[in-house]
Design a protein around this motif. Structure first.
Motif, PDB file in Angstrom:
ATOM      1  N   ARG A 150       1.021  -1.261   0.045  1.00 16.65           N
ATOM      2  CA  ARG A 150       0.117   0.125  -0.052  1.00 16.65           C
ATOM      3  C   ARG A 150       0.916   1.268   0.004  1.00 16.65           C
ATOM      4  N   ALA A 151       0.122   2.420  -0.030  1.00 16.46           N
ATOM      5  CA  ALA A 151       0.983   3.463   0.087  1.00 16.46           C
ATOM      6  C   ALA A 151       1.245   3.912   1.582  1.00 16.46           C
ATOM      7  N   PHE A 152       1.984   4.853   1.704  1.00 17.86           N
ATOM      8  CA  PHE A 152       1.965   5.727   2.989  1.00 17.86           C
ATOM      9  C   PHE A 152       1.060   6.511   3.189  1.00 17.86           C
ATOM     10  N   THR A 153       0.733   6.621   4.714  1.00 20.69           N
ATOM     11  CA  THR A 153      -0.356   7.641   4.910  1.00 20.69           C
ATOM     12  C   THR A 153       0.645   8.916   5.018  1.00 20.69           C
ATOM     13  N   ARG A 154       0.128  10.096   5.208  1.00 21.15           N
ATOM     14  CA  ARG A 154       0.904  11.532   5.134  1.00 21.15           C
ATOM     15  C   ARG A 154       1.659  11.436   6.497  1.00 21.15           C
ATOM     16  N   ALA A 155       1.172  10.861   7.462  1.00 18.30           N
ATOM     17  CA  ALA A 155       1.664  10.840   8.812  1.00 18.30           C
ATOM     18  C   ALA A 155       2.823   9.807   8.800  1.00 18.30           C
ATOM     19  N   GLU A 156       2.687   8.707   8.298  1.00 18.84           N
ATOM     20  CA  GLU A 156       3.797   7.788   8.335  1.00 18.84           C
ATOM     21  C   GLU A 156       4.929   8.205   7.225  1.00 18.84           C
ATOM     22  N   LEU A 157       4.687   8.745   6.326  1.00 20.01           N
ATOM     23  CA  LEU A 157       5.642   9.517   5.316  1.00 20.01           C
ATOM     24  C   LEU A 157       6.659  10.308   6.025  1.00 20.01           C
ATOM     25  N   LEU A 158       5.820  11.397   6.823  1.00 19.61           N
ATOM     26  CA  LEU A 158       6.538  12.220   7.536  1.00 19.61           C
ATOM     27  C   LEU A 158       7.387  11.751   8.696  1.00 19.61           C
ATOM     28  N   ALA A 159       6.882  10.851   9.276  1.00 17.57           N
ATOM     29  CA  ALA A 159       7.521  10.049  10.111  1.00 17.57           C
ATOM     30  C   ALA A 159       8.787   9.268   9.638  1.00 17.57           C
ATOM     31  N   PHE A 160       8.798   8.750   8.528  1.00 20.89           N
ATOM     32  CA  PHE A 160       9.863   8.193   7.902  1.00 20.89           C
ATOM     33  C   PHE A 160      11.006   9.171   7.446  1.00 20.89           C
ATOM     34  N   THR A 297      18.027  -2.561   2.182  1.00 19.52           N
ATOM     35  CA  THR A 297      18.477  -2.640   3.782  1.00 19.52           C
ATOM     36  C   THR A 297      18.072  -1.464   4.508  1.00 19.52           C
ATOM     37  N   ARG A 298      18.545  -0.516   4.038  1.00 21.94           N
ATOM     38  CA  ARG A 298      18.227   1.068   4.581  1.00 21.94           C
ATOM     39  C   ARG A 298      16.775   1.304   4.934  1.00 21.94           C
ATOM     40  N   PHE A 299      15.953   0.975   3.667  1.00 22.57           N
ATOM     41  CA  PHE A 299      14.606   1.140   3.774  1.00 22.57           C
ATOM     42  C   PHE A 299      13.844   0.184   4.938  1.00 22.57           C
ATOM     43  N   ALA A 300      14.077  -0.913   4.843  1.00 18.94           N
ATOM     44  CA  ALA A 300      13.431  -1.978   5.985  1.00 18.94           C
ATOM     45  C   ALA A 300      14.112  -1.695   7.300  1.00 18.94           C
ATOM     46  N   THR A 301      15.260  -1.263   7.669  1.00 15.35           N
ATOM     47  CA  THR A 301      15.685  -0.823   8.790  1.00 15.35           C
ATOM     48  C   THR A 301      14.956   0.123   9.302  1.00 15.35           C
ATOM     49  N   TYR A 302      14.603   1.331   8.691  1.00 13.25           N
ATOM     50  CA  TYR A 302      13.921   2.600   8.884  1.00 13.25           C
ATOM     51  C   TYR A 302      12.554   2.114   9.149  1.00 13.25           C
ATOM     52  N   ARG A 303      12.028   1.427   8.324  1.00 21.43           N
ATOM     53  CA  ARG A 303      10.437   0.914   8.397  1.00 21.43           C
ATOM     54  C   ARG A 303      10.155   0.203   9.805  1.00 21.43           C
ATOM     55  N   ASP A 304      11.150  -0.673   9.970  1.00 20.56           N
ATOM     56  CA  ASP A 304      10.925  -1.458  11.104  1.00 20.56           C
ATOM     57  C   ASP A 304      11.225  -0.922  12.321  1.00 20.56           C
ATOM     58  N   ALA A 305      12.399  -0.124  12.339  1.00 21.80           N
ATOM     59  CA  ALA A 305      12.363   0.720  13.627  1.00 21.80           C
ATOM     60  C   ALA A 305      11.522   1.638  14.088  1.00 21.80           C
ATOM     61  N   LEU A 306      10.596   2.060  13.125  1.00 23.54           N
ATOM     62  CA  LEU A 306       9.233   2.783  13.118  1.00 23.54           C
ATOM     63  C   LEU A 306       8.270   2.231  13.625  1.00 23.54           C
ATOM     64  N   GLY A 307       8.291   0.825  13.525  1.00 20.81           N
ATOM     65  CA  GLY A 307       7.049  -0.318  13.910  1.00 20.81           C
ATOM     66  C   GLY A 307       5.934  -0.026  12.620  1.00 20.81           C
ATOM     67  N   LEU A 308       6.608   0.330  11.438  1.00 20.22           N
ATOM     68  CA  LEU A 308       5.364   0.536  10.327  1.00 20.22           C
ATOM     69  C   LEU A 308       5.206  -1.033   9.605  1.00 20.22           C
ATOM     70  N   ASP A 309       4.103  -1.449   9.165  1.00 14.82           N
ATOM     71  CA  ASP A 309       4.062  -2.602   8.767  1.00 14.82           C
ATOM     72  C   ASP A 309       4.921  -3.100   7.458  1.00 14.82           C
ATOM     73  N   GLY A 310       4.857  -4.224   7.157  1.00 18.26           N
ATOM     74  CA  GLY A 310       5.595  -5.028   5.988  1.00 18.26           C
ATOM     75  C   GLY A 310       4.839  -4.725   4.774  1.00 18.26           C
ATOM     76  N   GLY A 311       3.734  -4.561   4.662  1.00 15.42           N
ATOM     77  CA  GLY A 311       3.094  -3.675   3.433  1.00 15.42           C
ATOM     78  C   GLY A 311       3.812  -2.640   2.834  1.00 15.42           C
ATOM     79  N   LEU A 312       4.587  -2.000   3.472  1.00 16.53           N
ATOM     80  CA  LEU A 312       5.334  -0.548   2.925  1.00 16.53           C
ATOM     81  C   LEU A 312       6.583  -1.240   2.532  1.00 16.53           C
ATOM     82  N   ASP A 313       6.868  -0.866   1.218  1.00 20.92           N
ATOM     83  CA  ASP A 313       8.211  -1.091   0.650  1.00 20.92           C
ATOM     84  C   ASP A 313       8.616   0.005  -0.227  1.00 20.92           C
TER      85      ASP A 313
END
Length: 383
Positions: A150-160, A297-313
């Motif tokens: 899926r897409a990021f929400t705006r809040a998720e994108l800003l947090a990322f 690797t960098r993307f997955a590290t940041y995504r997982d550190a924020l607790g975002l779900d795996g549907g975001l790539d």
């Protein structure tokens, strides 16, 4: 093609008649793959496509423990079932593997290439087509991606993006090495979103791919992003397109913030890399261009550190670009041209509008309907 000239990849190009082979099965199989590769090169297929197909065929050969002239549909059924049940591969991946086997079989049984006769004379049997409609998956719908994507929400994108920037400050503030790659990756992620780029399109950008837009001089040297490695059709070269930097409109924010980000990167940070003389926009610490592994690797590290779900790539940046532009009221045709989709239906598949947007749209429609209904009555009262 002349009847007197053998087709590219024919058996005669690889095997000398009446010459005994030391390891006939292995040598003939190798010659088949070489000929198949030449046939696909003649069709102008991408090297990556050819290599992927060859790997799939070799994997099937190892699983079946047999060479193509001894293959059967039952062997293919067992292999595909094993890949799905035990390795849990996706439908699209399984179909790609089956297509690789189908393509090789079609090549081998074609009389123009002479492999059926060659195998019959050497092994007493010949290849057959083992992939059919009744034992392979069909491509039934336009989009077969994982439903979780899926897409990021705006809040998720800003947090990322905030997290990516914070990593640069932490590494640099601690006096540790690695702040340059962290800075590069933060800018790379923002660029992918700001121009709606695919992963390979982002990776293959060069410094010269950014230029001025004469109709938007305020964006300076970053008014247009020239994508030269867009997704290609089968047998065609990479597609090119120009993506315009999107500015704010009607009180809605745009993507023009990327201009300042790219200016800082190209003028202040990128020159500090060892391979700054490379034409690549994103040089690596050890090479002229960043690799996919580093990006993933960098993307997955940041995504997982924020607790975002795996549907975001990584591709979620592109989904978000389409979604946010549509939500902000940009014309769907303009968005389609920006992301390089041939069909509007493809762009629609990328659009994951938020519930807030749908509610606003519904309320606006209701307000317009109410105003239209009350309009004549209101006019009568005023008269």
């Amino acid at each position: 093609m002349s009847r007197d000239v053998p087709a590219p990849g024919s058996a005669g190009l690889h095997l000398v008649a009446d010459l005994p082979l030391l390891r006939p099965e292995e040598q003939v199989f190798t010659a088949m793959l070489d000929g198949w590769r030449n046939q696909q090169l003649a069709r102008n297929l991408a090297f990556s496509t050819i290599e992927g197909r060859e790997k799939a065929v070799k994997a099937f050969t190892r699983h079946a423990d047999a060479f193509p002239w001894a293959w059967s549909a039952h062997m293919l059924d067992e292999w595909l079932a094993d890949l799905r049940a035990l390795r849990h591969l996706k439908r699209s991946t399984l179909r790609g593997y089956a297509e690789a086997v189908r393509s090789l079989c079609a090549y081998l049984i074609d009389p123009a290439y002479g492999w059926a006769a060659e195998c019959h004379s050497r092994f007493g049997t010949h290849p057959i087509q083992i992939t059919h409609e009744w034992n392979t998956a069909l491509h039934l719908q336009e989009a077969e991606c994982d439903p979780a994507k899926r897409a990021f929400t705006r809040a998720e994108l800003l947090a990322f993006f905030d997290h990516a920037d914070e990593q640069v400050h932490q590494v640099r503030g601690g006096g540790r090495k690695g702040w340059l790659p962290a800075f590069r990756d933060a800018v790379l992620f923002k660029t992918a979103y700001a121009f709606g780029l695919r992963r390979n399109e982002t990776r293959m950008l060069d410094v010269v791919d950014f230029s001025r837009n004469p109709h938007a001089p305020a964006f300076g040297d970053f008014g247009v992003c020239q994508v030269r490695h867009g997704k290609a059709k089968k047998g065609a070269p990479p597609r090119r397109r120009g993506v315009l930097t999107v500015g704010p409109r009607a009180g809605v924010g745009g993507m023009d913030w990327i201009v300042e980000v790219l200016q800082q990167w190209t003028e202040e940070v990128r020159p500090a890399f060892t391979h700054a003389d490379s034409p690549a926009m994103w040089p690596s610490e050890r090479g002229p261009r960043i690799g996919f592994t580093q990006m993933n690797t960098r993307f997955a590290t940041y995504r997982d550190a924020l607790g975002l779900d795996g549907g975001l790539d990584f591709h979620s940046f592109r989904r978000s670009y389409v979604t946010h532009l549509i939500e902000d009221g940009w014309d769907a045709r303009f968005v389609q041209e920006q992301v390089g989709h041939e069909h509007a239906s493809t762009t629609a598949l990328y659009t994951c509008v938020s519930s807030d947007f749908r509610i606003r749209t519904l309320l606006k429609a209701l307000e317009q309907t109410t105003r239209a209904a009350l309009g004549p009555n209101q006019q009568k009262r005023n008269t």
